[in-house]
Design a protein around this motif. Structure first.
Motif, short mmCIF file in Angstrom:
data_model
loop_
_atom_site.label_atom_id
_atom_site.label_comp_id
_atom_site.label_asym_id
_atom_site.label_seq_id
_atom_site.Cartn_x
_atom_site.Cartn_y
_atom_site.Cartn_z
N ARG A 1 0.80 -1.25 -0.11
CA ARG A 1 -0.01 0.00 -0.04
C ARG A 1 0.84 1.25 -0.04
NH1 ARG A 1 -3.68 -3.25 4.07
NH2 ARG A 1 -5.33 -3.83 2.57
N ARG A 2 1.94 1.30 0.61
CA ARG A 2 2.86 2.31 0.82
C ARG A 2 3.64 2.48 -0.72
NH1 ARG A 2 7.83 3.63 0.56
NH2 ARG A 2 8.59 1.29 0.57
N LYS A 3 3.72 1.51 -1.45
CA LYS A 3 4.48 1.74 -2.72
C LYS A 3 3.32 2.31 -3.43
CE LYS A 3 7.87 -1.94 -2.10
NZ LYS A 3 8.63 -3.24 -2.74
N HIS A 4 2.23 1.70 -3.34
CA HIS A 4 1.00 2.18 -4.38
C HIS A 4 1.07 3.82 -4.12
CE1 HIS A 4 -3.05 2.74 -5.59
NE2 HIS A 4 -2.88 1.65 -6.37
N GLN A 5 1.01 4.23 -2.72
CA GLN A 5 0.70 5.50 -2.56
C GLN A 5 1.84 6.32 -3.17
OE1 GLN A 5 -2.02 6.99 -1.41
NE2 GLN A 5 -0.75 9.08 -1.94
N THR A 6 3.13 5.83 -3.23
CA THR A 6 4.10 6.63 -3.59
C THR A 6 4.19 6.52 -5.20
OG1 THR A 6 5.68 5.87 -1.95
CG2 THR A 6 6.60 6.52 -3.94
N LEU A 7 3.51 5.62 -6.01
CA LEU A 7 3.43 5.62 -7.09
C LEU A 7 2.21 6.56 -7.76
CD1 LEU A 7 3.86 1.89 -8.46
CD2 LEU A 7 5.10 3.75 -8.99
N SER A 8 1.28 6.62 -6.77
CA SER A 8 0.15 7.43 -7.23
C SER A 8 0.52 8.89 -7.06
CB SER A 8 -0.87 7.40 -6.12
OG SER A 8 -1.71 6.11 -6.19
N CYS A 9 1.55 9.24 -6.13
CA CYS A 9 2.04 10.75 -6.08
C CYS A 9 2.97 10.92 -7.12
CB CYS A 9 3.06 10.80 -4.99
SG CYS A 9 2.15 10.84 -3.51
N GLN A 10 3.69 9.91 -7.64
CA GLN A 10 4.49 9.93 -8.97
C GLN A 10 3.77 10.13 -10.16
OE1 GLN A 10 7.03 6.59 -8.96
NE2 GLN A 10 8.46 7.36 -7.56
N VAL A 11 2.66 9.55 -10.44
CA VAL A 11 1.87 9.55 -11.55
C VAL A 11 1.22 11.05 -11.46
CG1 VAL A 11 -0.42 8.77 -12.48
CG2 VAL A 11 1.30 7.17 -11.84
N GLU A 12 0.59 11.36 -10.37
CA GLU A 12 -0.15 12.77 -10.38
C GLU A 12 1.10 13.89 -10.81
OE1 GLU A 12 -1.95 13.57 -6.53
OE2 GLU A 12 -3.08 11.48 -6.60
N GLU A 13 2.24 13.70 -10.27
CA GLU A 13 3.24 14.81 -10.51
C GLU A 13 3.61 14.82 -12.08
OE1 GLU A 13 7.71 15.20 -9.48
OE2 GLU A 13 6.56 14.79 -7.80
N ALA A 14 3.49 13.40 -12.40
CA ALA A 14 4.17 13.35 -13.91
C ALA A 14 2.83 13.88 -15.13
CB ALA A 14 4.38 11.97 -14.25
N GLN A 15 1.63 13.70 -14.50
CA GLN A 15 0.56 14.15 -15.11
C GLN A 15 0.49 15.73 -15.05
OE1 GLN A 15 -2.59 12.00 -13.45
NE2 GLN A 15 -2.66 10.47 -15.17
N ARG A 16 0.98 16.31 -14.13
CA ARG A 16 0.71 17.80 -14.12
C ARG A 16 2.05 18.65 -14.53
NH1 ARG A 16 -0.36 16.89 -8.22
NH2 ARG A 16 1.90 16.86 -8.12
N SER A 17 3.13 17.66 -15.17
CA SER A 17 4.21 17.91 -15.68
C SER A 17 4.15 18.14 -17.10
CB SER A 17 5.60 17.43 -15.49
OG SER A 17 6.59 17.60 -16.03
N PRO A 18 4.33 19.41 -17.79
CA PRO A 18 3.95 19.61 -19.21
C PRO A 18 4.86 18.81 -20.06
CG PRO A 18 4.91 21.75 -18.45
CD PRO A 18 4.68 20.72 -17.21
N GLY A 19 5.97 18.64 -19.72
CA GLY A 19 7.02 17.97 -20.40
C GLY A 19 7.32 16.42 -19.95
N SER A 20 6.34 15.84 -19.43
CA SER A 20 6.39 14.47 -18.97
C SER A 20 6.33 13.54 -20.25
CB SER A 20 5.40 14.09 -18.07
OG SER A 20 4.03 13.98 -18.75
N ASP A 21 7.11 12.50 -20.21
CA ASP A 21 7.35 11.44 -20.78
C ASP A 21 6.17 10.57 -20.84
OD1 ASP A 21 8.23 9.25 -22.43
OD2 ASP A 21 9.74 8.59 -21.21
N GLY A 22 5.36 10.26 -21.80
CA GLY A 22 4.16 9.43 -21.82
C GLY A 22 4.37 7.99 -21.68
N LEU A 23 5.57 7.58 -22.10
CA LEU A 23 5.97 6.10 -22.02
C LEU A 23 6.47 5.97 -20.46
CD1 LEU A 23 6.49 3.31 -23.41
CD2 LEU A 23 8.91 4.18 -23.68
#
Length: 58
Positions: free
Chosen positions: A11-33
Motif C-alpha cells: 500500500r505504501r508503494k502504491h501511494q508513492t506511485l500515485s504521487c509520481q503519476v499525479e506529478e507526471a500528469q501535471r508536468s507539461p514535459g512528462s514522458d508518456g512512456l
C-alpha cells in the motif's frame, strides 16, 4: 514478513506511485512512456493488494 506487514508495504508503494503519476500528469514535459509504465506498476500493485486481501479474509 507477515501478510499484514506485506500488505502495508504494498500500500505504501502504491501511494508513492500515485504521487509520481499525479506529478507526471501535471508536468507539461512528462514522458508518456514513463507515465504509462508508472500506471502499469500501480495497477499491478493494486491487483496484488486485492489478491492478498481476499486470501487473508478467506
Amino acid at each position: 514478513m507477515s501478510v499484514n506487514a506485506h500488505l502495508q508495504e504494498l500500500r505504501r508503494k502504491h501511494q508513492t506511485l500515485s504521487c509520481q503519476v499525479e506529478e507526471a500528469q501535471r508536468s507539461p514535459g512528462s514522458d508518456g512512456l514513463q507515465l504509462s509504465h508508472l500506471k502499469k506498476q500501480k495497477l499491478q500493485l493494486k491487483q496484488e493488494i486485492e489478491r492478498l486481501s481476499v486470501q487473508q479474509v478467506g
